[in-house]
Design a protein around this motif. Structure first.
Motif, PDB file in Angstrom:
ATOM      1  N   ASP A  17      -4.977 -20.888  -8.575  1.00  0.00           N
ATOM      2  CA  ASP A  17      -5.741 -22.100  -8.269  1.00  0.00           C
ATOM      3  C   ASP A  17      -4.818 -23.146  -7.632  1.00  0.00           C
ATOM      4  N   PRO A  18      -5.383 -24.256  -7.167  1.00  0.00           N
ATOM      5  CA  PRO A  18      -4.545 -25.234  -6.454  1.00  0.00           C
ATOM      6  C   PRO A  18      -3.432 -25.832  -7.315  1.00  0.00           C
ATOM      7  N   ASP A  19      -3.548 -25.752  -8.655  1.00  0.00           N
ATOM      8  CA  ASP A  19      -2.485 -26.238  -9.535  1.00  0.00           C
ATOM      9  C   ASP A  19      -1.434 -25.176  -9.844  1.00  0.00           C
ATOM     10  N   GLY A  20      -1.532 -24.005  -9.239  1.00  0.00           N
ATOM     11  CA  GLY A  20      -0.549 -22.958  -9.489  1.00  0.00           C
ATOM     12  C   GLY A  20      -0.786 -22.199 -10.780  1.00  0.00           C
ATOM     13  N   ARG A  21      -2.021 -22.282 -11.285  1.00  0.00           N
ATOM     14  CA  ARG A  21      -2.360 -21.492 -12.478  1.00  0.00           C
ATOM     15  C   ARG A  21      -2.993 -20.180 -12.047  1.00  0.00           C
ATOM     16  N   VAL A  22      -2.808 -19.158 -12.876  1.00  0.00           N
ATOM     17  CA  VAL A  22      -3.229 -17.791 -12.555  1.00  0.00           C
ATOM     18  C   VAL A  22      -4.305 -17.366 -13.552  1.00  0.00           C
ATOM     19  N   VAL A  92      -1.889 -11.254  -4.515  1.00  0.00           N
ATOM     20  CA  VAL A  92      -2.101 -12.674  -4.812  1.00  0.00           C
ATOM     21  C   VAL A  92      -3.227 -13.167  -3.918  1.00  0.00           C
ATOM     22  N   CYS A  93      -4.111 -13.977  -4.488  1.00  0.00           N
ATOM     23  CA  CYS A  93      -5.227 -14.530  -3.712  1.00  0.00           C
ATOM     24  C   CYS A  93      -5.400 -15.994  -4.071  1.00  0.00           C
ATOM     25  N   ASP A 134       8.639 -16.573  -9.883  1.00  0.00           N
ATOM     26  CA  ASP A 134       9.431 -16.836  -8.676  1.00  0.00           C
ATOM     27  C   ASP A 134       8.552 -17.431  -7.572  1.00  0.00           C
ATOM     28  N   LEU A 135       7.320 -16.946  -7.498  1.00  0.00           N
ATOM     29  CA  LEU A 135       6.427 -17.343  -6.403  1.00  0.00           C
ATOM     30  C   LEU A 135       5.874 -18.746  -6.603  1.00  0.00           C
ATOM     31  N   LEU A 136       5.534 -19.072  -7.854  1.00  0.00           N
ATOM     32  CA  LEU A 136       4.728 -20.294  -8.109  1.00  0.00           C
ATOM     33  C   LEU A 136       5.565 -21.439  -8.673  1.00  0.00           C
TER      34      LEU A 136
END
Ligand SMILES: Nc1nc2c([nH]c(=O)n2[C@H]2C[C@H](O)[C@@H](COP(=O)(O)OP(=O)(O)OP(=O)(O)O)O2)c(=O)[nH]1
Length: 136
Positions: A17-22, A92-93, A134-136
């Motif tokens: 999501d836009p806050d970097g939550r999965v 990742v989407c 690492d990504l987020l």
């Protein structure tokens, strides 16, 4: 060469999501590994590409519509469960159409990768969390 266990191909997705939550989904009672938190996705059926399987599963499980161009490969799991060997590409989407909803009654949680340690996950998933950190 060992006899080995059959290879099972499962496609999974980290929806971000836009806050970097999965998004994690809890495996329901009655299924294998019930209660553990996993990435949405499922088995790739005969004749399907992993991306097609994932788009189908995301629609069935979460009611969202994902464009294949919005699926970016991140990493994969290769884990022996004894009776089968799981090979699971993780995409990742960040873009989809529709509201995420639990179409199959599963519990859902939006979780920051740094907090995933508090959500018990299948053993195959544990190494994948580092790639998300690492990504987020
Ligand atoms: N979707 C998904 N499956 C995972 C993850 N980690 C992991 O080990 N798996 C395993 C659990 C299942 O054995 C298989 C996915 O099967 P599935 O979700 O399509 O079907 P299922 O729950 O009915 O599986 P099962 O009860 O027959 O084992 O991959 C994950 O993060 N996401």
């Amino acid at each position: 060469m060992s006899g080995g266990s059959p290879l099972l191909l499962v496609a999974a997705c980290a929806l971000v999501d836009p806050d970097g939550r999965v998004l994690l989904a809890q495996r329901p009672p009655g299924k294998s590994m019930a209660g553990l938190w996993e990435f949405p996705g499922g088995k790739v059926e005969a004749g399907e590409r992993p991306e097609e399987a994932l788009i189908r599963e995301l629609a069935e499980e979460l009611g969202i519509d994902v464009n294949e161009a919005c699926l970016a490969p991140l990493t994969f799991a290769s884990h022996d469960y004894g009776n089968f060997h799981l090979l699971m590409p993780l995409f990742v989407c960040r873009r989809w159409r529709g509201e995420v909803s639990a179409r199959e009654g599963q519990e859902l949680a939006w979780v920051r990768p740094l907090r995933m340690g508090t959500y018990p996950m299948p053993p195959a998933d544990v190494p994948l969390v580092a790639a998300l950190r690492d990504l987020l």
